[in-house]
Design a protein around this motif. Sequence first.
Motif, PDB file in Angstrom:
ATOM      1  N   LEU A 263     100.633 -34.226-119.467  1.00 45.92           N
ATOM      2  CA  LEU A 263     101.677 -33.385-120.058  1.00 45.92           C
ATOM      3  C   LEU A 263     101.394 -31.901-119.824  1.00 45.92           C
ATOM      4  O   LEU A 263     102.309 -31.105-119.574  1.00 45.92           O
ATOM      5  CB  LEU A 263     101.786 -33.661-121.559  1.00 45.92           C
TER       6      LEU A 263
ATOM      7  N   LYS B 106     102.513 -30.325-116.588  1.00 49.53           N
ATOM      8  CA  LYS B 106     103.948 -30.089-116.436  1.00 49.53           C
ATOM      9  C   LYS B 106     104.415 -28.844-117.195  1.00 49.53           C
ATOM     10  O   LYS B 106     105.608 -28.519-117.180  1.00 49.53           O
ATOM     11  CB  LYS B 106     104.736 -31.301-116.929  1.00 49.53           C
TER      12      LYS B 106
ATOM     13  N   ASN C 236     110.017 -27.246-120.223  1.00 49.05           N
ATOM     14  CA  ASN C 236     108.697 -27.291-120.846  1.00 49.05           C
ATOM     15  C   ASN C 236     108.113 -25.912-121.135  1.00 49.05           C
ATOM     16  O   ASN C 236     106.940 -25.806-121.487  1.00 49.05           O
ATOM     17  CB  ASN C 236     107.720 -28.051-119.939  1.00 49.05           C
TER      18      ASN C 236
END
Length: 628
Positions: free
Chosen positions: A306, A309, A284
Amino acid sequence: MSGRNYENEPFLLGTRGDGPAQEIFRKALLNPEPPEKFALQTVQEAIKPQRQTKLVLDENQLLENILRTLLQELVSCAVQSGEPTMHYGRSIAEGVLAQGQIPRLLDIVLYLCEKEHVEGGMIFQLLEDLTEMSTMKNCKDIFAYIESKQDLLGKQELFARGKLVMLRTCNQLLRRLSKANDVVFCGRILMFLAHFFPLSERSAVNIKGVFNTSNETKYEKEAPNGISIDFNFYKTFWSLQEYFCNPPSLTVNPTKWHRFTSSLSVVLNTFEAQPLSDEEGNANNLEEEGAAVNIKYLTSSKLMGLELKDPSFWRHVLVQCLILFDYVKPPGKSDKDLPSEAMKEEIKTYEERVKNLLEVTPPRGKEFLCSIEHILEREKNWVWWKRDGCPPFEKQQLEKKVDGTKKRRPRWRLGNKELSQLWKWADQNPNALTDPERVKTPAVTDYWKPMADDMDPSAGIEAEYHHKNNKVYCWKGLRFSARQDLEDFSRFTEFGIEGVVPLELMPPEVRSKYQAKPNDKSKRVKKDETKGSVPPSEENQTLNSVSEMDGEGGQNDLDAPAAAMDLDSTPITGNNSQAGTPTPDDFLKQSSESPDAQEAGELDAEADPEPGLIDGETDADVDLDAVG
């Protein structure tokens, strides 16, 4: 060229006959030669100035109006033709793409300003007009031209005239640009300003430390339906941006500081409870992909899962915490703005927790933390600099003082110049030590001849060039006189080094000053002096004379000087009583010489205070400071 007939183009005519002048400049734009070949001649034809190389105030204003009107016409023609502003009027001549007319006009004006034929701020005024008349797409090409001429525009004679105009032009461009969509162009402008202005330019410094409180981060206040995360944590997380936006408010309001630490504790506890793994960090990580993108994170509650992360998102928030802590702590704070002791302890605790999280956040957490700490440490230097009133970094070159400076004495390899040269000569000429001409003692008269010439007033030799100022020359001369001419050497005590020069070498008008008195006798004891008989009745008187010589001159041991000078005569000493009983012949010789001997002993005692100098054993005892 593009094939346009400029004779039919409408002119925006000014006063005082600007139309013909513009036509002259239009023709000059078609000249392919460098501006230095025709630029000044073009101005002279268009303005007909009073001076041939420099315009006066009214003439500068007239020329500026003509050029600004011509620039406006060229931009209007470029817009009508649909061509980019900086490309308008290009042509291909002999396979080479020629420069556009507007860059050509700017080059001509820049040359005139650089050579001070016209007012230095004229080029900056034209650049400001050009950016105001162009779209943002064309402004990128215009700014590229400005970047290419940065060195010329930054010259002192131009910079002093146009720095404020250039600053205004760049600020206007920044206001027109989008900070989210035109990040690269904004960065180019800021980098140009950083290079164009001096490092200590106060116009680029936030002296008072004012924060941009208008940069408000909006987020949802009410929980939407179907949310999958803790909405209280969502609100707590984004509420931190209010404190990051205005750090000074935390130090003056203890209640606000308490709310901030409570919210920060919740966020840090969540990060510590859910650390990112290396796989999540590598998968990520958006830093390498969006390195040139200024990220403004979205605040939708649906994206919160999201974002948590994303390691770059973590780092973004944690670095904000370190910046805030670094601001709240000294240096750069007045006494009333300093945090309390309890606040300092809390800052220290939270700072350690934030750094630990940055260190464990993949990828390369330790390297990232070291970089951030280095940046913050350097930032403290800027804080101190602003606190001290932004003193200039540029240091003026120190002027070399010609008068009153103490020259540094040269260092010689072997202690002094003569020994060093002797060593050098020996290396270059191995047979120098065995050369029979090497050891050659000159005569006293030959040696003192240069000093005798210095003493002649008719020679006109300046005092600073006299040989008596050369200590080595004087030292050698004293050695020669002590060995070869003791009579002249005895005059050193009374007359100095010039008195040692033989009388026959001195000029007549100077010689009388150094001549001995008529009743003075020679110091040398000559071997061939007249011998006379002494009556027995005078024997006791002779013995008394010898005793007096023992008392007065016995301390001056003339045996060593006589041996060193290889005198043929027998020295008269005052220690006869110690040597033994004198013979009658000795009494007869002493009786005839006793008055002269006694006088010579007294003269020697005065002229030879350092008898060791005569025999050459203690050369270094010569007091050269008294020379001359």
